[in-house]
Design a protein around this motif. Structure first.
Motif, short mmCIF file in Angstrom:
data_model
loop_
_atom_site.label_atom_id
_atom_site.label_comp_id
_atom_site.label_asym_id
_atom_site.label_seq_id
_atom_site.Cartn_x
_atom_site.Cartn_y
_atom_site.Cartn_z
N LEU A 37 0.86 -1.19 -0.14
CA LEU A 37 0.13 -0.08 -0.11
C LEU A 37 0.92 1.21 0.04
CD1 LEU A 37 -2.88 0.88 0.05
CD2 LEU A 37 -2.79 0.87 2.41
N ASN A 38 1.94 1.46 0.83
CA ASN A 38 2.96 2.25 0.82
C ASN A 38 3.36 2.63 -0.55
OD1 ASN A 38 4.28 0.28 1.03
ND2 ASN A 38 5.88 1.26 2.54
N ILE A 39 3.73 1.63 -1.11
CA ILE A 39 4.25 1.87 -2.62
C ILE A 39 3.32 2.41 -3.63
CG2 ILE A 39 5.55 0.95 -4.48
CD1 ILE A 39 7.11 -0.95 -2.59
N LEU A 40 2.12 1.84 -3.55
CA LEU A 40 1.13 2.12 -4.57
C LEU A 40 0.59 3.28 -4.50
CD1 LEU A 40 -1.12 0.79 -6.47
CD2 LEU A 40 -2.54 0.42 -4.38
N LEU A 41 0.67 3.75 -3.07
CA LEU A 41 0.13 5.19 -2.87
C LEU A 41 1.10 6.05 -3.26
CD1 LEU A 41 -2.27 4.84 0.04
CD2 LEU A 41 -2.78 4.97 -2.23
N SER A 42 2.48 5.91 -3.50
CA SER A 42 3.58 6.87 -3.67
C SER A 42 4.16 6.58 -5.12
CB SER A 42 4.51 6.78 -2.66
OG SER A 42 5.27 5.19 -3.03
N LEU A 43 3.62 5.86 -5.85
CA LEU A 43 4.07 5.67 -7.35
C LEU A 43 4.06 7.13 -8.12
CD1 LEU A 43 2.52 2.37 -8.32
CD2 LEU A 43 4.96 2.65 -7.85
N ILE A 75 -6.80 7.99 -6.28
CA ILE A 75 -6.72 7.53 -4.49
C ILE A 75 -5.79 8.09 -3.90
CG2 ILE A 75 -5.95 5.38 -5.14
CD1 ILE A 75 -9.13 5.70 -3.25
N GLN A 76 -4.62 8.34 -4.59
CA GLN A 76 -3.23 8.88 -4.08
C GLN A 76 -3.70 10.11 -3.63
OE1 GLN A 76 -0.69 8.22 -7.52
NE2 GLN A 76 0.47 6.72 -6.74
N ILE A 77 -4.38 10.98 -4.27
CA ILE A 77 -4.66 12.27 -3.88
C ILE A 77 -5.61 12.36 -2.86
CG2 ILE A 77 -5.76 14.80 -4.77
CD1 ILE A 77 -4.62 13.88 -7.49
N PHE A 78 -6.64 11.43 -2.79
CA PHE A 78 -7.76 11.34 -1.78
C PHE A 78 -7.12 10.90 -0.48
CE2 PHE A 78 -10.89 8.75 0.24
CZ PHE A 78 -11.82 9.73 0.53
N LEU A 79 -6.05 10.06 -0.52
CA LEU A 79 -5.38 9.45 0.89
C LEU A 79 -4.38 10.44 1.44
CD1 LEU A 79 -5.75 5.59 0.46
CD2 LEU A 79 -7.02 7.02 1.88
N LYS A 80 -3.90 11.20 0.42
CA LYS A 80 -2.80 12.06 0.84
C LYS A 80 -3.28 12.96 2.04
CE LYS A 80 0.54 13.06 -2.16
NZ LYS A 80 1.01 13.64 -3.31
N HIS A 81 -4.29 13.41 1.85
CA HIS A 81 -5.15 14.44 2.54
C HIS A 81 -6.07 13.88 3.86
CE1 HIS A 81 -3.73 17.46 -0.21
NE2 HIS A 81 -4.16 16.87 -1.50
N ARG A 82 -6.03 12.75 3.85
CA ARG A 82 -6.80 12.11 5.15
C ARG A 82 -5.57 11.78 6.19
NH1 ARG A 82 -11.57 9.40 4.84
NH2 ARG A 82 -10.80 8.00 6.29
N LYS A 83 -6.32 12.13 7.37
CA LYS A 83 -5.43 11.67 8.62
C LYS A 83 -5.08 10.28 8.82
CE LYS A 83 -5.39 14.81 12.41
NZ LYS A 83 -6.09 15.22 13.41
N GLU A 84 -6.41 9.56 8.64
CA GLU A 84 -6.45 7.89 8.88
C GLU A 84 -6.34 7.21 7.54
OE1 GLU A 84 -9.13 6.27 11.56
OE2 GLU A 84 -9.07 8.03 12.69
N LYS A 85 -5.10 6.68 7.30
CA LYS A 85 -4.92 5.80 6.23
C LYS A 85 -5.02 4.22 6.61
CE LYS A 85 -2.06 8.99 4.01
NZ LYS A 85 -1.50 10.11 4.61
N PRO A 86 -5.46 3.55 5.68
CA PRO A 86 -5.47 2.07 5.77
C PRO A 86 -4.24 1.51 6.01
CG PRO A 86 -6.93 2.75 3.68
CD PRO A 86 -6.04 3.91 4.17
N ALA A 87 -4.13 0.53 7.05
CA ALA A 87 -3.04 -0.18 7.50
C ALA A 87 -2.63 -1.22 6.54
CB ALA A 87 -3.06 -0.67 8.92
#
Length: 167
Positions: A37-43, A75-87
């Motif tokens: 998930l950390n790689i997927l969200l930072s590609l 989803i990268q943009i959406f989760l970047k601005h969320r405080k709680e991210k899926p683990a």
């Protein structure tokens, strides 16, 4: 004769196990970043395109490559601005499922990746049953009986539906 048969079954079981391990390793090297998930969200764009081309090339009938790329970017943009991210990926998939219609192609891709192991396991389960039967009755059984018991064990769901009373 029995030794050759047992050796053949043992060899077959080992080969299937090796094959499934090689398959999982090939999938991991090709598009395992869908699991991380950390790689997927930072590609970056190039990384996303490479991952999507590999995945969509293999599963073109299941996902649309262009839509998948946009969904990952969104989803990268959406989760970047969320405080709680899926683990983890399972939590991430649950998060997307709870928001109906959010990233349908990405959901399909993650479901495919999460179920590949179970589709391989069904074949291994058959050989596991065969190994149990073979070990338990090794010294008293011929080839025909072994085959019949293995078939009955593997196809247990069908056998449970059979009426042996003739009614």
């Amino acid at each position: 004769m029995k030794r050759k048969m047992y050796a053949a079954v043992d060899r077959l079981k080992a080969e299937i196990s090796n094959r499934s391990q090689r398959l999982l390793a090939a999938i991991e090297s090709s598009f395992g970043d869908l699991f991380r998930l950390n790689i997927l969200l930072s590609l970056d764009q190039e990384g996303r395109q490479k991952l999507i081309q590999q995945f969509a090339g293999k599963y073109a009938t299941d996902v649309n490559a262009a839509d998948l790329e946009m969904e990952i970017e969104d989803i990268q943009i959406f989760l970047k601005h969320r405080k709680e991210k899926p683990a983890n990926v399972v939590e991430f998939l649950g998060f997307m499922s709870s928001h109906s219609g959010l990233c349908p192609n990405l959901q399909v891709a993650l479901r495919i990746m999460l179920t590949i192991g179970t589709s391989i396991a069904s074949c291994e389960r058959s050989f596991s049953k065969l190994e149990l039967i073979k070990s338990y009755l090794r010294s008293t059984m011929g080839q025909a009986r072994l085959q019949s018991l293995a078939l009955m064990s593997i196809e247990k769901e069908v056998l449970d539906c059979v009426n042996f009373d003739g009614q």
